[in-house]
Design a protein around this motif. Structure first.
Motif, short mmCIF file in Angstrom:
data_model
loop_
_atom_site.label_atom_id
_atom_site.label_comp_id
_atom_site.label_asym_id
_atom_site.label_seq_id
_atom_site.Cartn_x
_atom_site.Cartn_y
_atom_site.Cartn_z
N SER A 1 7.28 5.94 1.56
CA SER A 1 7.24 5.26 0.27
C SER A 1 8.64 5.02 -0.25
N LEU A 2 9.49 6.03 -0.16
CA LEU A 2 10.87 5.89 -0.62
C LEU A 2 11.60 4.83 0.20
N ALA B 1 20.60 13.58 -0.04
CA ALA B 1 20.53 13.38 1.41
C ALA B 1 19.35 12.49 1.78
N LEU B 2 18.22 12.72 1.14
CA LEU B 2 17.02 11.92 1.43
C LEU B 2 17.20 10.48 0.98
N LEU B 3 17.84 10.27 -0.17
CA LEU B 3 18.09 8.92 -0.67
C LEU B 3 18.98 8.14 0.31
N ALA C 1 12.98 9.87 -8.66
CA ALA C 1 11.79 10.68 -8.94
C ALA C 1 10.98 10.93 -7.66
N ILE C 2 10.85 9.89 -6.84
CA ILE C 2 10.13 10.04 -5.56
C ILE C 2 10.88 11.01 -4.65
N ALA D 1 0.82 -1.22 0.00
CA ALA D 1 0.00 0.00 0.00
C ALA D 1 0.85 1.26 0.00
N VAL D 2 1.88 1.29 0.85
CA VAL D 2 2.69 2.51 0.94
C VAL D 2 3.54 2.68 -0.31
N ASN D 3 3.97 1.57 -0.92
CA ASN D 3 4.74 1.67 -2.16
C ASN D 3 3.91 2.31 -3.27
#
Length: 457
Positions: free
Chosen positions: A292-293, A134-136, A105-106, A22-24
């Motif tokens: 999600s990421l 940084a987020l990745l 992209a996310i 679901a979250v994906n």
């Protein structure tokens, strides 16, 4: 002295796996969907009829494949039943690249939401790129805790979608205006076919993730039961939420305002209540996007691990820590995604984001078609009854026809990019194939040819 038994690695249960599915899907797909669909108009809602049916057919096909084939590898393992090792590698590598592309992209989307609270994050293309990287890496490191921890985090972050989107789907109808919806229906004068076709790739992007239960089968407690159920439950739940939320929001926020929004759900709650409530919803959207990421980073690492165990990828991708996390592979993937993120340093960041999404859709859909086409072989090998066989064939043919249409709807540029990636896939496979191919009979070793040579001499 007896050897100490290694502690069993904790695995996901059905609820955790369903949350991952679901979250994906919802975490990255639904958040910006109303804004993107508003560029076409409310007529784009008709695309849900095709996309929901097609996605449920695809999910059903994967659920059935998961019953007949419980080997690790997900779609790649399904493809191997019909196409051998080369089919396995083709599906694995395309899907693998699509996840890496989609993750960047996310990340760009998540940074866009965070910029609402911290404008400096996207003040320049360079600062945006640094924020994405940084987020990745943050979501990569968070996965070092293994599949159990990822499932638990996913079961929390998914509420960042469920609360605002679910609430809007239920209570939003009290603010729904027929006049607002009618004005938004077809602002560009498109035909029904045009309105429906222009949003197919977009809505399919929202459903990408339905296969993540199959991809993570090796990290599930009871894959025979849980993978098919999580696949179907996650997709069905997402379909209902998508249709309700994107319909009601078109009747709350005027179309022009919605099309220019960077946070459509926050804007909707601002119209319904106050700007403060809208900002709270924006914060929840950030939580969902990061969750999600996180889920996709785990799926990407698990896909590489399964391929390494099949000797189709460098062996370090299969090395795991005590909690079942393939840390070395995750670090390498973090570097790969960093390089992809660096390629987005450009003033036309939004166009590059769109190109990344379209390419991710194409490189996802080709593995869908290949893996689903193998179900026929699986059913023949299992000697299932004619009734179940015919039902499954009809549904899977619908799923594959929809997938082909989605390729067409993605546009020629994305399809061209997908074909280039497919060409690279076979170049790489040419070097791997000798590992799995029996040594051919050579001229010097063939008794028949040796006899012919002696006679000629």
């Amino acid at each position: 002295m007896q050897e100490q038994k290694k502690p069993e690695q904790k695995k996901m249960n059905l609820i955790q796996l369903t949350f991952i599915v679901a979250v994906n899907m919802m975490g990255s797909g639904i958040i910006m969907l109303p804004t993107n669909m508003a560029h076409v108009g409310a007529i784009s809602l008709l695309s849900w009829i095709v996309t929901a049916l097609g996605s449920m057919a695809i999910a059903y096909g994967f659920a059935q494949a998961g019953i007949f084939n419980q080997r690790s590898g997900g779609m790649a393992a399904y493809a191997q039943d019909a196409y051998g090792r080369d089919g396995y590698f083709q599906v694995f590598f395309l899907y693998f690249l699509s996840l890496a592309i989609g993750n960047v992209a996310i990340g760009i989307s998540a940074v866009g939401y965070l910029a609402t609270f911290f404008p400096g994050l996207s003040a320049t293309p360079i600062s945006t790129c640094i924020s994405v990287i940084a987020l990745l890496w943050l979501t990569t490191v968070a996965n070092f805790g293994g599949p159990s921890l990822t499932g638990k985090i996913g079961s929390v972050t998914v509420w960042g979608v469920i609360i605002p989107v679910g609430a809007l789907s239920v209570i939003g109808w009290f603010w729904f205006s027929k006049e607002t919806f009618a004005a938004a229906w077809n602002p560009h004068g498109l035909s029904i076919a045009q309105g429906m076709g222009s949003s197919i790739a977009l809505t399919l992007w929202a459903f990408l993730g339905m296969e993540s239960a199959a991809q993570n089968s090796a990290a599930v407690e009871n894959p025979k039961r849980d993978v098919p159920l999580a696949c179907l439950f996650g997709t069905l739940g997402a379909a209902v939420i998508y249709i309700l939320s994107t319909t009601v929001i078109q009747g709350i926020v005027p179309n022009a305002e919605l099309a220019n929004s960077t946070g459509p759900f926050g804007l909707a709650f601002e119209h319904m209540f106050t700007p403060t409530v809208g900002r709270i919803i924006m914060a929840l959207a950030v939580l969902a996007c990061v969750g999600s990421l996180l889920g996709w980073q785990f799926t990407l690492a698990q896909t590489g691990k399964s391929a390494a165990e099949e000797r189709m990828f460098p062996p370090f991708f299969a090395r795991v820590n005590s909690m079942g996390a393939p840390i070395t592979g995750m670090i390498v993937l973090g570097v790969l995604q960093t390089l992809l993120a660096l390629s987005t340093i450009s003033p036309t960041l939004s166009e590059q984001f769109s190109a990344l999404v379209n390419l991710a859709v194409v490189t996802n859909v080709i593995p869908y078609i290949v893996a689903l086409s193998a179900l026929n072989v699986m059913m023949k090998s299992a000697n299932i009854g004619p009734g179940v066989y015919k039902r499954n064939v009809v549904i899977v043919v619908i799923a594959m026809c929809y997938s082909v249409f989605a390729l067409y709807a993605a546009g020629k540029d994305a399809v061209l990019g997908g074909m280039l990636v497919l060409g690279i896939t076979y170049i790489i496979w040419g070097f791997l194939a000798p590992r799995f191919t029996a040594a051919p009979v050579t001229v010097s070793s063939s008794p028949e040819i040796k006899g012919a040579q002696r006679a000629a001499a």
